[in-house]
Design an enzyme around this catalytic site. Structure first.
Site, short mmCIF file in Angstrom:
data_model
loop_
_atom_site.label_atom_id
_atom_site.label_comp_id
_atom_site.label_asym_id
_atom_site.label_seq_id
_atom_site.Cartn_x
_atom_site.Cartn_y
_atom_site.Cartn_z
N GLY A 16 -0.70 -3.20 -2.62
CA GLY A 16 -2.14 -3.35 -2.80
C GLY A 16 -2.81 -4.24 -1.76
O GLY A 16 -3.96 -4.64 -1.91
N GLU A 71 9.89 -2.04 -3.24
CA GLU A 71 8.48 -2.34 -3.04
C GLU A 71 8.31 -3.79 -2.61
O GLU A 71 8.24 -4.69 -3.46
CB GLU A 71 7.70 -2.11 -4.33
N LYS A 119 -1.25 2.46 -12.75
CA LYS A 119 -1.48 1.09 -13.25
C LYS A 119 -2.54 1.10 -14.36
O LYS A 119 -2.62 2.08 -15.10
CB LYS A 119 -1.84 0.17 -12.08
N SER A 166 1.30 0.03 -0.28
CA SER A 166 0.25 0.50 0.64
C SER A 166 0.64 1.77 1.40
O SER A 166 0.26 1.96 2.56
CB SER A 166 -0.17 -0.60 1.61
N HIS A 208 8.42 -3.19 -12.30
CA HIS A 208 7.38 -3.27 -11.28
C HIS A 208 7.04 -4.74 -11.01
O HIS A 208 7.05 -5.56 -11.92
CB HIS A 208 6.14 -2.50 -11.73
N GLU A 245 4.38 -6.25 -10.67
CA GLU A 245 3.31 -6.81 -11.52
C GLU A 245 3.85 -7.16 -12.90
O GLU A 245 3.40 -8.13 -13.52
CB GLU A 245 2.14 -5.80 -11.59
N ASN A 293 1.72 5.66 -9.38
CA ASN A 293 1.61 4.64 -10.43
C ASN A 293 0.12 4.32 -10.60
O ASN A 293 -0.48 3.66 -9.76
CB ASN A 293 2.40 3.40 -9.98
P1 PGA Z 1 -0.02 0.32 -3.67
O1 PGA Z 1 0.90 0.05 -4.95
O2 PGA Z 1 0.35 1.69 -3.16
O3 PGA Z 1 -1.43 0.26 -4.17
O4 PGA Z 1 0.31 -0.74 -2.68
C1 PGA Z 1 2.22 0.46 -4.97
C2 PGA Z 1 2.85 0.09 -6.29
O5 PGA Z 1 2.49 -0.96 -6.84
O6 PGA Z 1 3.69 0.82 -6.83
#
Ligand code: PGA
Length: 252
Positions: free
Chosen positions: A175, A169, A11, A215, A97, A99, A9
């Site tokens: 993140g 997730e 983003k 992560s 997601h 976010e 992803n």
């Molecule tokens: P990250 O994000 O691997 O940077 O933690 C995962 C995601 O948001 O799908």
């Protein structure tokens, strides 16, 4: 048999030339890698979907969108429909997601509509969900995840599940550099598969791919992916460098 999937992803990262370079780098990293029952997907921003689709055309890399609108067309300034995505060859869309939930107010009612629109247009859905830190600390993560899945997806019939991928997730791991331990991931994934089995039966449950996200990176991917109910990962930060993403893919 359910597929293993490693999805990146991207983003809101990478302009057009950077997206092209990243996709080329990934195709190059994977050219001698045998992917057994494993799919590789990248999700660039809307404006870079066409470029990345062209770069990955004759490779094992598939392209997904990060979001879409639930309506077919009309006065929805700034939005993108499912049919617009399929018209440029996109076959998969990420929905829900954390976010999108946190910054754009997406909830299960909306995500049920988006899922219906995606499936009606022949798109596969990677449906994301997961608890926030306080919910994990109060040990309510299973109830939270059950609600997120059941309210958005349990109106679907069993056949629709062949186009659903689940992505657990935990928000506290996205993140942040904190990851769920492999055992925490396995425990939640087994719980999720149990939910699907209770609602749709063992066949549907055994065939749905459940990805872990948060992560996940070269140093921890192998351990997380070794768990029986973890069918791959949704990768943010570590998908932004071809070498790192390829290392995560090789871990599976
Ligand atoms: P990250 O994000 O691997 O940077 O933690 C995962 C995601 O948001 O799908």
């Amino acid at each position: 048999m359910r597929s293993k999937i490693v999805a990146g992803n991207w983003k809101m990262n990478k302009n057009v030339s950077e997206s092209k370079a990243l996709a080329e780098g990934l195709v190059n990293e994977l050219k001698d890698v045998t992917l057994e029952n494993t799919r590789v997907i990248v999700a660039p921003t809307f404006v870079n979907l066409t470029t990345v689709t062209a770069v990955t055309e004759n490779s094992a890399v598939e392209v997904a969108a990060q979001n879409m609108h639930q309506e077919a067309s009309g006065a929805y300034t700034g939005e993108i429909s499912a049919e617009m995505l399929t018209s440029i060859g996109v076959k998969t869309v990420i929905l829900g997601h954390s976010e999108r939930r946190e910054y754009f107010g997406e909830n299960e009612t909306l995500l049920a509509k988006k899922t219906d629109a995606a499936l009606a247009n022949g798109l596969e859905v990677i449906y994301c969900f997961g608890e926030v830190k306080e919910e994990r600390e109060s040990n309510t993560q299973e109830a939270v995840v059950k609600k997120q899945i059941s309210e958005a997806l349990f109106h679907l019939d069993a056949a629709a599940w062949s186009n659903i991928v689940l992505a657990y997730e935990p928000v506290w791991a996205i993140g942040t550099g904190l990851t769920a331990s492999a055992d925490q991931a396995q425990e939640m994934h087994a719980f999720i598969r149990g939910l699907i089995a209770d609602k749709y039966g063992a066949d549907v449950a055994e065939n749905v791919s459940i990805l872990y996200g948060g992560s996940c990176k070269p140093s921890n991917a192998e351990e997380i992916f070794s768990k029986p109910d973890v069918d791959g990962g949704l990768i943010g930060g570590a998908s932004l460098k071809a070498e790192d993403f390829a290392a995560v893919i090789k871990a599976i």
